[in-house]
Design an enzyme around this catalytic site. Structure first.
Site, PDB file in Angstrom:
ATOM      1  N   ARG A 170     -40.769 -23.826  48.759  1.00 20.72           N
ATOM      2  CA  ARG A 170     -40.727 -23.226  50.283  1.00 20.72           C
ATOM      3  C   ARG A 170     -42.321 -22.523  50.618  1.00 20.72           C
ATOM      4  NH1 ARG A 170     -35.279 -19.616  49.451  1.00 20.72           N
ATOM      5  NH2 ARG A 170     -35.921 -19.369  47.113  1.00 20.72           N
ATOM      6  N   LYS A 192     -42.555 -14.660  54.610  1.00 25.04           N
ATOM      7  CA  LYS A 192     -41.797 -14.084  55.351  1.00 25.04           C
ATOM      8  C   LYS A 192     -41.721 -12.625  55.189  1.00 25.04           C
ATOM      9  CE  LYS A 192     -37.583 -13.978  52.445  1.00 25.04           C
ATOM     10  NZ  LYS A 192     -37.627 -12.481  52.318  1.00 25.04           N
ATOM     11  N   GLY A 194     -57.564 -19.446  46.152  1.00 19.56           N
ATOM     12  CA  GLY A 194     -56.850 -20.719  46.022  1.00 19.56           C
ATOM     13  C   GLY A 194     -56.433 -21.314  47.654  1.00 19.56           C
ATOM     14  N   CYS A 236     -41.207 -15.677  49.413  1.00 15.42           N
ATOM     15  CA  CYS A 236     -41.548 -14.171  50.005  1.00 15.42           C
ATOM     16  C   CYS A 236     -42.611 -13.850  50.600  1.00 15.42           C
ATOM     17  CB  CYS A 236     -41.239 -13.234  48.473  1.00 15.42           C
ATOM     18  SG  CYS A 236     -39.718 -13.776  47.561  1.00 15.42           S
TER      19      CYS A 236
HETATM   20  P1  NAD Z   1     -32.022 -18.654  47.874  1.00 10.97           P
HETATM   21  O1  NAD Z   1     -32.074 -19.101  49.205  1.00 10.97           O
HETATM   22  O2  NAD Z   1     -32.501 -19.188  46.616  1.00 10.97           O
HETATM   23  O3  NAD Z   1     -30.409 -18.047  47.591  1.00 10.97           O
HETATM   24  C1  NAD Z   1     -29.749 -17.461  48.662  1.00 10.97           C
HETATM   25  C2  NAD Z   1     -28.191 -18.144  48.171  1.00 10.97           C
HETATM   26  O4  NAD Z   1     -27.355 -17.139  49.010  1.00 10.97           O
HETATM   27  C3  NAD Z   1     -28.223 -19.339  48.514  1.00 10.97           C
HETATM   28  O5  NAD Z   1     -27.332 -19.735  47.312  1.00 10.97           O
HETATM   29  C4  NAD Z   1     -26.963 -19.233  49.727  1.00 10.97           C
HETATM   30  O6  NAD Z   1     -26.196 -20.548  49.628  1.00 10.97           O
HETATM   31  C5  NAD Z   1     -26.381 -18.443  49.470  1.00 10.97           C
HETATM   32  N1  NAD Z   1     -25.642 -17.570  50.517  1.00 10.97           N
HETATM   33  C6  NAD Z   1     -26.034 -17.655  52.013  1.00 10.97           C
HETATM   34  N2  NAD Z   1     -25.191 -17.005  52.802  1.00 10.97           N
HETATM   35  C7  NAD Z   1     -24.190 -16.875  52.129  1.00 10.97           C
HETATM   36  C8  NAD Z   1     -22.943 -16.067  52.250  1.00 10.97           C
HETATM   37  N3  NAD Z   1     -22.716 -15.684  53.662  1.00 10.97           N
HETATM   38  N4  NAD Z   1     -21.979 -15.629  51.307  1.00 10.97           N
HETATM   39  C9  NAD Z   1     -22.496 -16.244  50.063  1.00 10.97           C
HETATM   40  N5  NAD Z   1     -23.843 -16.781  49.649  1.00 10.97           N
HETATM   41  C10 NAD Z   1     -24.524 -16.953  50.751  1.00 10.97           C
HETATM   42  O7  NAD Z   1     -32.688 -17.090  48.098  1.00 10.97           O
HETATM   43  P2  NAD Z   1     -33.434 -16.192  46.984  1.00 10.97           P
HETATM   44  O8  NAD Z   1     -34.780 -16.884  46.697  1.00 10.97           O
HETATM   45  O9  NAD Z   1     -32.495 -16.057  45.876  1.00 10.97           O
HETATM   46  O10 NAD Z   1     -33.615 -14.756  47.828  1.00 10.97           O
HETATM   47  C11 NAD Z   1     -32.745 -13.951  47.996  1.00 10.97           C
HETATM   48  C12 NAD Z   1     -33.307 -12.678  48.542  1.00 10.97           C
HETATM   49  O11 NAD Z   1     -33.973 -12.100  47.659  1.00 10.97           O
HETATM   50  C13 NAD Z   1     -34.076 -12.829  49.565  1.00 10.97           C
HETATM   51  O12 NAD Z   1     -33.711 -11.667  50.817  1.00 10.97           O
HETATM   52  C14 NAD Z   1     -35.355 -12.866  49.043  1.00 10.97           C
HETATM   53  O13 NAD Z   1     -36.561 -12.191  50.043  1.00 10.97           O
HETATM   54  C15 NAD Z   1     -35.287 -11.969  47.909  1.00 10.97           C
HETATM   55  N6  NAD Z   1     -36.179 -12.059  46.872  1.00 10.97           N
HETATM   56  C16 NAD Z   1     -36.555 -13.234  46.489  1.00 10.97           C
HETATM   57  C17 NAD Z   1     -37.459 -13.466  45.272  1.00 10.97           C
HETATM   58  C18 NAD Z   1     -37.843 -14.825  45.035  1.00 10.97           C
HETATM   59  O14 NAD Z   1     -38.817 -14.873  44.123  1.00 10.97           O
HETATM   60  N7  NAD Z   1     -37.232 -15.751  45.190  1.00 10.97           N
HETATM   61  C19 NAD Z   1     -37.705 -12.459  44.589  1.00 10.97           C
HETATM   62  C20 NAD Z   1     -37.778 -10.963  44.991  1.00 10.97           C
HETATM   63  C21 NAD Z   1     -36.547 -10.905  46.059  1.00 10.97           C
END
Ligand code: NAD
Length: 440
Positions: free
Chosen positions: A332, A267, A257, A264
């Site tokens: 993203r 980063k 693709g 994910c």
């Molecule tokens: P996201 O950006 O959607 O959500 C993060 C949330 O954290 C936001 O709502 C933000 O407002 C909040 N936040 C930031 N600082 C804060 C604080 N000090 N106190 C309280 N809330 C706070 O991110 P995401 O996609 O949910 O990813 C979160 C983590 O999980 C990352 O480390 C990511 O790598 C990991 N992860 C993501 C996925 C995915 O598919 N999105 C899958 C597995 C793991």
């Protein structure tokens, strides 16, 4: 039944919180974003994820799922606290731990009874020790706590399903007491015979990065094979299919693709490369996967440019699909961003359409044209590029597409259109690795 708090109500925190409340636990999802929490309190979802709305509504109604910005109170009221805040990429590729550190401080300052602190965010190997240290330093009353790592493997677009039917749950803990508590949190999965694997904290952290980087590597590899297929006249679809029949390889993540995107893989590969460099061990395979991915995104732009005669200037290009993958509104690191940016810079006109990610993309590009259907986006365009393999694009009638476009030109970066029909309808087209490009 346990009292649980998720700090960070994004894709991971909201999906995990809703699913765990569905297990029968009392869950508070908290966030610093007032807007997000107000949106959730009003019964709306800030993200799109299949099955999530029903799950949230059901558990809110049952009184098991609550939303709040009062992080301190939620910590005090809970037995298990999940950290699910973002860990975006720093400029040097390393993971930005500002949110994780600040949450650890708040947790430390609000410990009022024994709790298990569990990190679900993807954090570099060794971060567990740092979080424990921060909590200890803020924990003036020396309240006992345990720390566990519980990396999340859900995929956006099928997050609820992935959470409820995981391949495995990894719990990194340094003692049996905290592991047993986490086992109780995940009890319904345990009953369903889903493997819950107990490792050390550092091993759990490593498993997450090693898994994500491997998948990214697999995508970059198949993209390079696809590019070679184009040059040598082989059919990547057949190559990938037959490769996938080998049990050692598996068919997943073997779809060529426009390069991987999302919140994910880009980063996490960058963070692993940066971390390994700091550890004095370069990960050359991962660095190559990152370079290949950048190359692939740019290669799609070149293909599109070639199809429209070498310049986008004054050309109207329909861009179908903005999300980094189907069934999500997350844009993203989506390859569509690279494509739109290139067309924009070369003074082309973009006619964009995504079934649900138009609004997300407006936050990055508010000066391009957005439409409510692929037909409207393609109407009068000089060419069309498919960037995301939404099901509705698979069903595009080539005849109707031809009747809408000013000139029948298409770049199918997901290989979802029927090549025979494109040929029959005299399309000038290109794709990824099918070796049948009719581009000049
Ligand atoms: P996201 O950006 O959607 O959500 C993060 C949330 O954290 C936001 O709502 C933000 O407002 C909040 N936040 C930031 N600082 C804060 C604080 N000090 N106190 C309280 N809330 C706070 O991110 P995401 O996609 O949910 O990813 C979160 C983590 O999980 C990352 O480390 C990511 O790598 C990991 N992860 C993501 C996925 C995915 O598919 N999105 C899958 C597995 C793991």
């Amino acid at each position: 039944m346990k009292k649980i708090t998720f700090i960070g109500t994004g894709y991971v925190g909201l999906v995990s919180g809703a699913c765990i409340s569905d297990f029968g636990h009392m869950v508070s999802c908290v966030d610093i974003s007032n807007e997000k929490i107000e949106c959730l309190k009003s019964g709306k979802l800030p993200i799109y994820e299949p099955g999530l709305e029903e799950l949230v509504k059901k558990n809110v109604k049952a009184g098991r799922l609550k939303f709040s910005t009062n992080i301190e109170k939620a910590i005090k009221d809970s037995e298990v606290i999940f950290i699910a805040v973002g860990t975006p990429q720093n400029e040097d590729g390393s993971a930005n731990l500002d949110a994780v550190k600040s949450v650890a401080e708040v947790i430390g300052a609000n410990l009022n009874s024994y709790k298990v602190i569990c990190t679900k965010s993807t954090v570099p190997i060794g971060t567990g020790s740092l979080i424990k240290e921060i909590i200890k330093n803020k924990n003036e009353k020396n309240v006992k706590f345990d720390y566990v790592s519980n990396p999340e493997f859900l995929r956006e677009g099928s997050a609820v399903k992935d959470f409820l039917w995981p391949d495995r749950v990894v719990i990194g803990s340094d003692n049996q007491k905290s592991y047993k508590i986490m086992e109780e949190v995940y009890n319904p999965l345990y009953i369903n015979n889903k493997p819950i694997i107990n490792t050390s904290v550092v091993t759990a952290e490593m498993i997450k990065y090693a898994s994500n980087a491997f998948l990214a590597l697999k995508i970059s590899y198949i993209n390079e094979v696809a590019n070679l297929c184009e040059t040598l006249g082989a059919d990547i679809q057949q190559v990938a299919q037959v490769m996938g029949q080998d049990g050692r390889i598996s068919p997943k993540f073997l779809h060529p693709g426009p390069g991987y995107g999302g919140s994910c893989f880009p980063k996490d590969t960058a963070a692993l490369a940066s971390l390994s460099k700091k550890a004095g061990l370069e990960m050359r395979t991962i660095e190559a996967a990152i370079r290949t991915n950048i190359f692939q995104k740019n290669r799609m732009v070149k293909k599109m440019k070639n199809l429209v005669g070498g310049t986008f200037k004054n050309k109207k290009i329909a861009v179908l699909g903005l999300a980094f993958k189907p069934n999500t509104n997350d844009i993203r690191e989506s390859s569509a961003i690279n494509m739109i940016d290139a067309i924009n810079k070369d003074c082309g006109v973009i006619k964009a359409y995504d079934p649900i990610a138009n609004d997300s993309m407006k936050l990055i590009f508010n000066d391009i044209l957005y439409y409510n259907s692929w037909q409207e986006a393609c109407d009068g365009a000089d060419a069309v590029v498919i960037m995301t393999e939404w099901n509705e694009f698979r069903a595009i009638s080539i005849k109707i597409l031809k009747s809408l476009l000013k000139t029948p030109v298409v770049l199918d970066t997901r290989n979802i259109l029927d090549i025979k029909k494109l040929i029959d309808n005299q399309f000038k087209f290109d794709n990824v690795g099918l070796g049948t490009s009719h581009a000049d």
